[in-house]
Structures are given as structure tokens and as C-alpha cells.
Design an enzyme around this catalytic site. Sequence first.
Site, PDB file in Angstrom:
ATOM      1  CG  ASP A  44      -1.938  -1.164   1.071  1.00 49.11           C
ATOM      2  OD1 ASP A  44      -2.339  -1.598   0.109  1.00 49.11           O
ATOM      3  OD2 ASP A  44      -2.216  -1.538   2.175  1.00 49.11           O
ATOM      4  CE1 TYR A  72       3.936  -6.890   4.433  1.00 50.90           C
ATOM      5  CE2 TYR A  72       3.361  -9.191   5.298  1.00 50.90           C
ATOM      6  CZ  TYR A  72       3.632  -8.494   4.229  1.00 50.90           C
ATOM      7  OH  TYR A  72       3.081  -8.523   2.920  1.00 50.90           O
ATOM      8  CG  ASP A  86      -5.105   1.820   6.361  1.00 47.40           C
ATOM      9  OD1 ASP A  86      -5.986   2.391   6.298  1.00 47.40           O
ATOM     10  OD2 ASP A  86      -4.398   1.394   5.279  1.00 47.40           O
ATOM     11  NE  ARG A 178      -4.743  -3.031   4.069  1.00 43.17           N
ATOM     12  CZ  ARG A 178      -5.616  -3.178   3.316  1.00 43.17           C
ATOM     13  NH1 ARG A 178      -7.062  -2.457   3.276  1.00 43.17           N
ATOM     14  NH2 ARG A 178      -5.675  -3.605   1.977  1.00 43.17           N
TER      15      ARG A 178
END
Length: 301
Positions: A44, A72, A86, A178
Amino acid sequence: MTDNNSIIGVINIYKEKGYTSHDVVNIVRKQLGRIKTGHTGTLDPDAEGVLPVCVGKATKLADYIAADIKEYKAELTLGITTTTEDISGDVIEEKDVNCSSDDVIAAIKSFVGEYNQKPPMYSAVKVNGKKLYELAREGKEIERKTRLINIYEIRNIKALDKKRYEFYVLCSKGTYIRTLCRDIGERLGCGGCMSDLTRTRSGSFYIEDSIKIEDFKALAAEGKIKEFLIPVEDVLSNYKKVHISPKAEKYVLNGNKISISYLKEKDIKSGDKIVAEFSDKKTVGIYEVIGDFIKPITMLI
């Protein structure tokens, strides 16, 4: 001018915030002379980190890289539920956070293992030929099928304050961090969303080895392509390698299956996926062993 046909490999780009994944691909293509280019898994615009970009014939490896394990560093903010799951989305609901730190850590750890995750409406998942985010922008919300994903590990959980927690996630392809944050908040009863995300690993590509866009531009302008281009041999280093006799070269170039008798190595078995090379170690492609033959799956010549 570099011969475009000679540029084959992968660039481990550090995508910074504000760029889309397509922005990065377009920058790479422009710098390298509009060569065929593709990324290996969308990040993103508000996220940052590892974005492997395949160039030349290495674009055929994009799906292999995209299917690999991901890691991540995520930040979860509790007490807020948003449309996009988010912090950039519109706030749907806010609640007080009365959970103890131990409760939060236990909830985060409870997601380790396989679980059925429902992809967010603001995602590129297609339903009946249309991307979910396109429907979401039209104000529509539709039922989404859950997908089985795997959280292999969650580590280094750290409370930043009462509402914000940072942690590292090692997960399978198709995992939405998310959504993981949303699900953690839901399990705690106070709601939650992702407030920051950095991809630290994509398969064999790690953040410490990545190159920032401005550094890439500078090296590309100087013609120093070898300083950032990872050859396909390195990308495919986890595969067993076999070497094809020069006698079989014409069959290889025609895309035919090859008898094992033309291979230097014989210690392979039916069902194996292997990387075939010529005697000069030039990579031919990825093959599957079927009985006494190897059949091409992805050709790189």
C-alpha cells in the site's frame, strides 16, 4: 545504451511511503530503458519496505517470488475501527481500551497458526471480475469468502503506549496485516486498526539488502546496473540445479521435454521442481521431473 535483452534479474527496492507499487515499477522501467518490468506483491502507498522488482525475462519469476513467505513489522492501534482497516481510513467506531498489556499480548499471539481471514473491502481481490476496492469506492460492501492463511510466527511484541503495539509477523502469501490488526482488536472487544507497516522480508529478499529509489536512480544513471541487479541464479538458489548436455540444446530451445539421459545429474525423482542450466551455467528455466524426463514450466532463455 545497455542492451535491454541482456538485463535479466531482480532488484530489491526499498519502497518508501507515498509511492504506489506501480510507481516503483514505472521508475525502474524508465531508468532501465522501458524494459519489461513487474513487481512481486503490492505494498500500500502508506506502507514501506521490501518490494522485489523483476526485470527482463525474470518477470516470469514474479509469481514464484510473490508466493513465498513474507515478514512485516506492524503497528496496531487499539480502540479505533476504520473503513480500510488501517489508520488512513474513515473512522467507523471508537472505544475505550481497558485491556491489560498481558491481555493484548495474549490476543496477538493467539493468531499464530492457520486461520480463515476475510479480505478487506479495500483490497485488490476480485469478485465477479471486479476489484473489491472499486466496489468500496462506490460505497458498496459485499460478502467476501474467507481465505486460509498461515501466521508462522509473531515475535518482538512491544507496547508503545496503552493503545499502540508493535510486533513482527512471519506469514504466508495472501495475508492482510490490516485485517490481522482488525481481528486482534475484535477479539479484545475494543476494535483495532493497523497504524504502520514495514515489509522486512519477501522470500529471500531482506530489508537490509534493499536499495532506496533515489540510490537506484543514481546508480542506474551511471550505468552501474550490476551493483543492484540480482541474477536469476541467486534468486533460484533454493532449487536443485541440473546441467543439460550441449547435445540437447536444440530440444531445449524448442521447448521440448528432455530425457534425464541428457543430464549430468541423475539424483532427481519424479515430481521434483528443478532449475536447469547449460554446461556454461546459463540458466535455462524451471523444470518438473516427470518419470524419465524433465518438462519445462518456466523458460528463462
